[in-house]
Scaffold this motif. Sequence first.
Motif, mmCIF file in Angstrom:
data_model
loop_
_atom_site.group_PDB
_atom_site.id
_atom_site.type_symbol
_atom_site.label_atom_id
_atom_site.label_comp_id
_atom_site.label_asym_id
_atom_site.label_seq_id
_atom_site.Cartn_x
_atom_site.Cartn_y
_atom_site.Cartn_z
ATOM 1 N N TYR A 1 0.935 -1.327 -0.036
ATOM 2 C CA TYR A 1 0.071 0.019 -0.058
ATOM 3 C C TYR A 1 0.951 1.328 0.042
ATOM 4 O O TYR A 1 1.858 1.146 0.557
ATOM 5 C CB TYR A 1 -0.916 -0.014 1.065
ATOM 6 N N GLY B 1 0.250 5.145 1.126
ATOM 7 C CA GLY B 1 -0.504 6.173 1.442
ATOM 8 C C GLY B 1 0.369 7.592 1.412
ATOM 9 O O GLY B 1 1.210 7.663 0.313
ATOM 10 N N LYS B 2 -0.375 8.650 2.121
ATOM 11 C CA LYS B 2 -0.052 10.087 1.516
ATOM 12 C C LYS B 2 1.497 10.169 2.324
ATOM 13 O O LYS B 2 2.144 10.824 1.779
ATOM 14 C CB LYS B 2 -0.879 11.033 2.238
ATOM 15 N N ALA B 3 1.928 9.386 3.240
ATOM 16 C CA ALA B 3 2.979 9.700 3.898
ATOM 17 C C ALA B 3 4.145 8.449 3.965
ATOM 18 O O ALA B 3 5.026 8.613 4.362
ATOM 19 C CB ALA B 3 2.898 10.150 5.572
ATOM 20 N N LEU C 1 3.659 0.760 2.627
ATOM 21 C CA LEU C 1 3.505 -0.504 3.397
ATOM 22 C C LEU C 1 4.088 -1.526 2.608
ATOM 23 O O LEU C 1 3.622 -1.825 1.599
ATOM 24 C CB LEU C 1 1.974 -0.756 4.084
ATOM 25 N N LEU D 1 4.257 -6.018 9.680
ATOM 26 C CA LEU D 1 4.412 -5.086 8.484
ATOM 27 C C LEU D 1 5.593 -4.383 8.203
ATOM 28 O O LEU D 1 6.143 -4.009 9.456
ATOM 29 C CB LEU D 1 3.153 -3.961 8.521
ATOM 30 N N ILE E 1 6.920 -0.790 7.344
ATOM 31 C CA ILE E 1 6.761 0.864 7.170
ATOM 32 C C ILE E 1 7.983 1.534 6.689
ATOM 33 O O ILE E 1 8.955 1.565 7.276
ATOM 34 C CB ILE E 1 6.067 1.162 8.322
ATOM 35 N N HIS F 1 3.035 0.053 18.163
ATOM 36 C CA HIS F 1 3.259 -0.992 17.177
ATOM 37 C C HIS F 1 4.557 -1.275 16.806
ATOM 38 O O HIS F 1 4.931 -2.411 16.182
ATOM 39 C CB HIS F 1 2.517 -0.647 15.718
ATOM 40 N N VAL G 1 6.776 -3.251 12.158
ATOM 41 C CA VAL G 1 5.494 -3.160 12.973
ATOM 42 C C VAL G 1 4.806 -4.251 13.239
ATOM 43 O O VAL G 1 4.669 -4.990 12.164
ATOM 44 C CB VAL G 1 4.758 -1.770 12.790
ATOM 45 N N GLN G 2 3.954 -4.445 14.355
ATOM 46 C CA GLN G 2 2.924 -5.324 14.749
ATOM 47 C C GLN G 2 1.777 -4.893 13.551
ATOM 48 O O GLN G 2 1.395 -3.878 13.697
ATOM 49 C CB GLN G 2 2.496 -5.127 15.955
ATOM 50 N N LYS G 3 1.239 -6.071 12.805
ATOM 51 C CA LYS G 3 0.044 -5.593 12.084
ATOM 52 C C LYS G 3 -1.071 -5.513 12.907
ATOM 53 O O LYS G 3 -1.351 -6.550 13.607
ATOM 54 C CB LYS G 3 -0.205 -6.645 10.903
ATOM 55 N N LEU G 4 -1.718 -4.517 12.989
ATOM 56 C CA LEU G 4 -2.858 -4.349 14.055
ATOM 57 C C LEU G 4 -4.111 -4.330 13.222
ATOM 58 O O LEU G 4 -4.135 -4.124 12.016
ATOM 59 C CB LEU G 4 -2.813 -2.891 14.730
ATOM 60 N N MET H 1 -6.702 -2.360 12.581
ATOM 61 C CA MET H 1 -6.869 -0.846 12.600
ATOM 62 C C MET H 1 -8.264 -0.437 12.874
ATOM 63 O O MET H 1 -9.298 -1.007 12.084
ATOM 64 C CB MET H 1 -6.231 -0.105 11.687
ATOM 65 N N GLU I 1 -3.896 7.164 15.440
ATOM 66 C CA GLU I 1 -4.676 6.043 14.895
ATOM 67 C C GLU I 1 -4.439 4.858 15.643
ATOM 68 O O GLU I 1 -3.324 4.535 16.092
ATOM 69 C CB GLU I 1 -4.322 5.853 13.409
ATOM 70 N N GLY J 1 -0.865 2.600 16.702
ATOM 71 C CA GLY J 1 -0.364 2.309 15.257
ATOM 72 C C GLY J 1 0.065 3.774 14.766
ATOM 73 O O GLY J 1 0.163 4.648 15.464
ATOM 74 N N ASP J 2 0.351 3.807 13.419
ATOM 75 C CA ASP J 2 0.596 4.708 12.658
ATOM 76 C C ASP J 2 1.517 5.650 12.999
ATOM 77 O O ASP J 2 2.885 5.352 13.410
ATOM 78 C CB ASP J 2 -0.669 5.788 12.184
#
Length: 238
Positions: free
Chosen positions: A10, A12-14, A17, A27, A29, A72, A84-87, A89, A182, A194-195
Motif C-alpha cells: 500500500y 499512502g500519503k506519508a 507498507l 508489516l 513501514i 506497534h 511493526v505489529q500488524k494491528l 486498525m 490512529e 499504530g501509525d
Amino acid sequence: MSYSKSDFLYEGKAKRLYKVEGHDDLLWIEYKDSLTAFNALKKSSFAGKGIVNAKICIKAFESLKAKGVGNHIVRVVSDREWVVQKLEMIPLEVVVRNRVAGSLFKRLQFEEGHVLETPIVEFYLKDDEKGDPLLTDSHIRAMNIVSDEKLEELKVFGFKVNAILTEFWKTAELDLVDFKIECGFDKDQNIMLGDEISPDSCRLWDQATGKKMDKDVFRFDLGSVEESYNQILERLNK
Ligand code: ADP
Ligand code: TMP
Ligand code: ASP
C-alpha cells in the motif's frame, strides 16, 4: 532475528507498507518525504522529511511506552523504516484537543488558542473519499465500528495519551494544542498506538512566542516547514 522486506502492499500519503518475509503478523513501514494537506489537495516534500518524522515519532512512542501506552514498533531497521505489529486498525482518527484551533475554531464560537476547560476527544471516520467526517457516538454505533465499551476505552486511551504527550512536548518547549492518533487492536484485543505521532499529526505552538511549528506551517504557508520540523527534532535531542 533479522527481517526482510517483502511484497509491496500500500502507498499512502506519508508512508509505504510492505509485507515482512515469513511473518504475516508484521508489516514493513517506510516513511516517505512527501508532505500533504487538505486531503492531499496541497502537496510538497523536502529531503529527509520522512526521517525527521520517524525520529520524532520514536521519541514520542518511547515516552508513552514508559507510561504503559503500547505502540506497534517491533524493530527500527533504518532511519525511515520500521517493522511493526500488524494491528486490526480501527477506522477512526482519534483527535484530542487542549486549545481551540483548526476545524474546531471553524465550528465553535471561541477565539483561536482558547484554552479548553477540559480536553475534548473527537472521532473522525478514516475515509479520504468522504473527507474524514466528524462522527458522533451514534454514528459509530450505527456503523458498528467499535462496541460502546471499546469506544469508552478509546476515549480514556486518548486522554491518557494527551496527558503524557503534553509533558513530552513541554520538554521541547512546545505547547500541545491538539493531535490525531490512529489506534488498533492487538491479538488480545488491547488498544495499541499504530501509525505515527509527529508534527504532521500534532499542533505544536512554541511556548515562548506562540509560533506555530507543526504542519500548519505548510498548510497555511507560514514559513519553512523543513526548518520547523528540524528545529523540533533538535529541541527533543537536547
Ligand atoms: P494514509 O493512508 O492516511 O494516506 P499513511 O501514508 O501514513 O496514511 O499510510 C499508513 C497507513 O498504514 C494508514 O492507512 C494507517 O492506518 C496504516 N497503519 C499504520 N500502522 C498500522 C499497523 N500497525 N497495522 C496496520 N495498518 C497500519
Ligand atoms: P483539525 O483541527 O483539522 O480537525 O485537526 C485536528 C488535529 O488532527 C490536528 O493536530 C491535525 C491532525 N490531523 C491529522 O493528523 N490528519 C488529518 O487528516 C487532519 C484533518 C488533522
Ligand atoms: N492528513 C491529510 C493530508 O495529509 C489532511 C491534513 O493533514 O491537512 O492531506
